[in-house]
Design an enzyme around this catalytic site. Structure first.
Site, PDB file in Angstrom:
ATOM      1  N   SER A 248      58.598  64.874  -1.973  1.00  0.00           N
ATOM      2  CA  SER A 248      59.679  64.415  -2.833  1.00  0.00           C
ATOM      3  C   SER A 248      60.911  64.044  -1.986  1.00  0.00           C
ATOM      4  O   SER A 248      61.610  63.068  -2.283  1.00  0.00           O
ATOM      5  CB  SER A 248      60.023  65.524  -3.840  1.00  0.00           C
ATOM      6  OG  SER A 248      61.209  65.227  -4.497  1.00  0.00           O
ATOM      7  N   CYS A 390      52.902  46.424   0.226  1.00  0.00           N
ATOM      8  CA  CYS A 390      53.984  45.696   0.902  1.00  0.00           C
ATOM      9  C   CYS A 390      53.957  46.127   2.375  1.00  0.00           C
ATOM     10  O   CYS A 390      54.073  47.320   2.667  1.00  0.00           O
ATOM     11  CB  CYS A 390      55.306  46.085   0.238  1.00  0.00           C
ATOM     12  SG  CYS A 390      56.783  45.742   1.188  1.00  0.00           S
ATOM     13  N   CYS A 393      56.881  48.211   3.728  1.00  0.00           N
ATOM     14  CA  CYS A 393      56.863  49.574   3.182  1.00  0.00           C
ATOM     15  C   CYS A 393      55.721  50.369   3.826  1.00  0.00           C
ATOM     16  O   CYS A 393      55.849  51.558   4.100  1.00  0.00           O
ATOM     17  CB  CYS A 393      56.672  49.566   1.671  1.00  0.00           C
ATOM     18  SG  CYS A 393      57.845  48.525   0.791  1.00  0.00           S
TER      19      CYS A 393
HETATM   20  P1  FAD Z   1      59.688  55.158  -7.943  1.00  0.00           P
HETATM   21  O1  FAD Z   1      60.537  55.446  -6.764  1.00  0.00           O
HETATM   22  O2  FAD Z   1      58.536  54.205  -7.769  1.00  0.00           O
HETATM   23  O3  FAD Z   1      59.122  56.548  -8.460  1.00  0.00           O
HETATM   24  C1  FAD Z   1      58.052  56.632  -9.407  1.00  0.00           C
HETATM   25  C2  FAD Z   1      58.277  57.891 -10.247  1.00  0.00           C
HETATM   26  O4  FAD Z   1      58.214  59.024  -9.389  1.00  0.00           O
HETATM   27  C3  FAD Z   1      59.673  57.956 -10.888  1.00  0.00           C
HETATM   28  O5  FAD Z   1      59.692  57.322 -12.137  1.00  0.00           O
HETATM   29  C4  FAD Z   1      59.899  59.430 -10.975  1.00  0.00           C
HETATM   30  O6  FAD Z   1      59.274  59.992 -12.097  1.00  0.00           O
HETATM   31  C5  FAD Z   1      59.226  59.971  -9.745  1.00  0.00           C
HETATM   32  N1  FAD Z   1      60.141  60.120  -8.611  1.00  0.00           N
HETATM   33  C6  FAD Z   1      61.030  59.234  -8.110  1.00  0.00           C
HETATM   34  N2  FAD Z   1      61.643  59.739  -7.043  1.00  0.00           N
HETATM   35  C7  FAD Z   1      61.138  60.970  -6.860  1.00  0.00           C
HETATM   36  C8  FAD Z   1      61.365  61.994  -5.916  1.00  0.00           C
HETATM   37  N3  FAD Z   1      62.229  61.830  -4.903  1.00  0.00           N
HETATM   38  N4  FAD Z   1      60.698  63.153  -6.054  1.00  0.00           N
HETATM   39  C9  FAD Z   1      59.811  63.335  -7.053  1.00  0.00           C
HETATM   40  N5  FAD Z   1      59.530  62.410  -7.958  1.00  0.00           N
HETATM   41  C10 FAD Z   1      60.184  61.215  -7.866  1.00  0.00           C
HETATM   42  N6  FAD Z   1      60.784  49.884  -1.611  1.00  0.00           N
HETATM   43  C11 FAD Z   1      61.695  49.195  -0.868  1.00  0.00           C
HETATM   44  O7  FAD Z   1      62.482  48.423  -1.409  1.00  0.00           O
HETATM   45  N7  FAD Z   1      61.752  49.377   0.502  1.00  0.00           N
HETATM   46  C12 FAD Z   1      60.900  50.218   1.157  1.00  0.00           C
HETATM   47  O8  FAD Z   1      60.952  50.335   2.380  1.00  0.00           O
HETATM   48  C13 FAD Z   1      59.924  50.931   0.375  1.00  0.00           C
HETATM   49  N8  FAD Z   1      59.033  51.762   0.972  1.00  0.00           N
HETATM   50  C14 FAD Z   1      58.070  52.360   0.223  1.00  0.00           C
HETATM   51  C15 FAD Z   1      57.107  53.155   0.850  1.00  0.00           C
HETATM   52  C16 FAD Z   1      56.089  53.725   0.114  1.00  0.00           C
HETATM   53  C17 FAD Z   1      55.058  54.571   0.814  1.00  0.00           C
HETATM   54  C18 FAD Z   1      56.024  53.508  -1.301  1.00  0.00           C
HETATM   55  C19 FAD Z   1      54.902  54.108  -2.108  1.00  0.00           C
HETATM   56  C20 FAD Z   1      56.989  52.745  -1.930  1.00  0.00           C
HETATM   57  C21 FAD Z   1      58.009  52.164  -1.191  1.00  0.00           C
HETATM   58  N9  FAD Z   1      58.991  51.387  -1.791  1.00  0.00           N
HETATM   59  C22 FAD Z   1      59.911  50.731  -1.031  1.00  0.00           C
HETATM   60  C23 FAD Z   1      59.075  51.305  -3.260  1.00  0.00           C
HETATM   61  C24 FAD Z   1      60.067  52.350  -3.822  1.00  0.00           C
HETATM   62  O9  FAD Z   1      59.827  53.634  -3.276  1.00  0.00           O
HETATM   63  C25 FAD Z   1      59.939  52.488  -5.344  1.00  0.00           C
HETATM   64  O10 FAD Z   1      58.596  52.756  -5.669  1.00  0.00           O
HETATM   65  C26 FAD Z   1      60.386  51.240  -6.095  1.00  0.00           C
HETATM   66  O11 FAD Z   1      61.704  50.898  -5.734  1.00  0.00           O
HETATM   67  C27 FAD Z   1      60.338  51.460  -7.629  1.00  0.00           C
HETATM   68  O12 FAD Z   1      61.214  52.524  -7.969  1.00  0.00           O
HETATM   69  P2  FAD Z   1      61.242  53.247  -9.388  1.00  0.00           P
HETATM   70  O13 FAD Z   1      62.649  53.538  -9.727  1.00  0.00           O
HETATM   71  O14 FAD Z   1      60.419  52.491 -10.358  1.00  0.00           O
HETATM   72  O15 FAD Z   1      60.561  54.676  -9.155  1.00  0.00           O
END
Ligand code: FAD
Length: 464
Positions: A248, A390, A393
């Site tokens: 997380s 991506c 990422c």
């Molecule tokens: P997300 O961040 O996708 O989270 C999905 C769900 O997980 C959330 O709705 C919430 O319920 C839960 N969640 C969110 N944060 C946490 C936490 N800290 N702890 C526990 N639960 C949580 N995007 C970029 O723009 N640049 C990057 O370099 C990049 N690197 C990435 C690397 C990886 C390995 C992955 C899997 C994704 C990466 N992304 C990156 C995408 C980014 O992390 C998010 O997935 C994207 O921006 C969508 O965000 P979101 O608000 O929909 O929720």
């Protein structure tokens, strides 16, 4: 009434009380307070507090660490971004321009770094070269000096080490390429929606010891049933709880970076990157995230402490006189080693290090089983990185998972525990260049996140 509602009403009430000045002339609550008021004081399962980390990181460590990471040794990372996803076939490559990674041309990377046999120190390098030469000449094993045989044996042992928490790329594969990390920075890419959620979902649902019946709060892929997530988490043993918090924390760190280096403006001539306050608030504001955001930021600090402790523990390894940050430029390499040791001694002086001794303690058989589970789950997560659609990422995901895996290897390696007490280094414990580069860059990312939190705190100060 559900937990979410109780929390929301409580939080809104507290904000209203503060904001309306009840009980005195309280100033109205700022956006900074809504993100950060719960991110303070002691961290769970630790004796350290957030404020101590902020001061230590932002003023003593961060600037020097950035300088180190700009050096040739640390900026070039070899990675195979073409490895197929081992879990499912339908990866949609996002094709966004900001997801592209530009690998290095072969003449960009210093020869010392590219040297295939170079793994650790000049002495080891010479021994391995001797061995490889003997092999090329068709020499049988017995013709190698005793010292060479021993070194070769050690390297082989090291490469197959059961200490490893990650499934590392085969960097000899023709698909593995050097990437200049400074030219391919981690920042907003636009990778989002169901594809990104699927990765995070598989990580949390299948690899963080969580039973399916327990729902994660606010998960976009869950059905929205009431969950007992935090009582489940609190009931776990400390190691499994730590595992969830590390993942997380890493997730939070990635999301801090993409909010801090967001694409703010694009013209045909240039792109402007910078802090996107709204993006940050949507992810970390206490009210907007029903308290989840501040919890996630605390997990980021927990991750910081774990990596910091690993670095403090491995200092003797880097202090060995034959250890070099070898790029082939003697003067430059010596300077960088001095800077590295300065940073490591600073880290060692941190007063409130995490105590990992409570992990995998107790009954030996059970502890070993738990450690094995921990390792298997983590290795699985390192394989999931090949499913990230991506490339940018994927690059940073692989690097940060390898860096964290290296930190865990340092913390829990039997070889390190048995053979490298504070008094002196053991020659049985090794780190490859890939592990070293990922370890420091991964820590550099978390250190940058902590620094960025200060920037966001300042930016949100006057927003209500
Ligand atoms: P997300 O961040 O996708 O989270 C999905 C769900 O997980 C959330 O709705 C919430 O319920 C839960 N969640 C969110 N944060 C946490 C936490 N800290 N702890 C526990 N639960 C949580 N995007 C970029 O723009 N640049 C990057 O370099 C990049 N690197 C990435 C690397 C990886 C390995 C992955 C899997 C994704 C990466 N992304 C990156 C995408 C980014 O992390 C998010 O997935 C994207 O921006 C969508 O965000 P979101 O608000 O929909 O929720």
């Amino acid at each position: 009434m559900g937990r979410r509602w109780v929390f929301l009403i409580g939080l809104v009430g507290a904000v209203w009380l503060l904001g309306s000045g009840h009980g005195g002339q309280q100033p109205p609550v700022t956006a900074a307070q809504r993100c950060f008021c719960q991110v303070s004081g002691y961290l769970d399962d630790c004796t350290c507090d957030v404020e101590t980390i902020d001061r230590f990181n932002n003023y003593r460590l961060f600037p020097r660490l950035q300088k180190l990471l700009e050096s040739d040794y640390f900026r070039y990372y070899k990675v195979n971004l073409k490895r197929p996803c081992p879990f499912w076939n339908d990866i949609s490559q996002c094709g966004r321009r900001d997801c592209a990674v530009r690998p290095c041309q072969s003449d960009e990377v210093p020869d010392g770094i590219k040297s295939a046999s170079y793994k650790y120190s000049e002495v080891a390098n010479n021994l391995i070269e001797e061995c490889e030469q003997a092999e090329r000449l068709g020499a049988v094993d017995e013709s190698l000096s005793e010292e060479t045989q021993k070194a070769v044996l050690q390297w082989t042992k090291h490469d197959d080490s059961s200490d490893n928490f990650c499934e590392a790329d085969d960097i000899q594969s023709p698909d593995a390429e050097y990437v200049d990390l400074l030219l391919n920075p981690e920042r907003y890419t636009g990778y989002k929606g169901p594809d990104a959620w699927k990765i995070w979902n598989v990580i949390y649902e299948e690899n963080c010891f969580k039973p399916q019946t327990i729902k994660r709060p606010l998960s976009p892929l869950a059905s929205g049933q009431e969950n007992t997530f935090y009582s489940w988490l609190e009931g776990l043993c400390v190691e499994k709880r730590a595992f969830y918090r590390l993942i997380s924390g890493l997730h939070a760190s990635i999301n801090v970076h993409l909010s801090a280096r967001y694409l703010l403006q694009e013209t045909w001539l240039e792109k402007k990157w910078g802090h996107n306050i709204t993006e940050f608030q949507q992810r970390f504001d206490g009210i907007l995230t029903e308290g989840e955001g501040p919890r996630r930021l605390k997990n980021l600090y927990f991750l910081y402490l774990i990596e910091l402790r690993a670095l403090s523990k491995v200092v003797p390894f880097f202090e060995r006189p034959d250890f070099q940050l070898f790029t082939g430029n003697k003067v430059h390499d010596a300077e960088k080693k001095m800077l590295l040791l300065e940073i490591l001694h600073e880290i060692k002086s941190f007063p409130l290090h995490f105590d990992e001794n409570s992990f995998f303690a107790g009954d030996k058989k059970e502890a070993n089983k738990l450690k094995e589970d921990f390792r298997l789950h983590f290795r699985n997560i390192s394989r999931i990185m090949d499913c990230v659609g991506c490339f940018k990422c994927r690059l940073w995901g692989k690097l940060q998972i390898q860096g964290l895996g290296t930190a865990l290897k340092i913390l829990f390696s039997e070889k390190l525990i048995a053979n490298m007490p504070e008094s002196g280094p053991s020659y049985e414990f090794h780190l490859t260049r890939q592990e070293i580069v990922s370890l420091f860059n991964a820590f550099g990312r978390i250190s940058t996140s902590v620094k960025e939190l200060e920037n966001f705190r300042n930016l949100l100060q006057n927003i209500h």
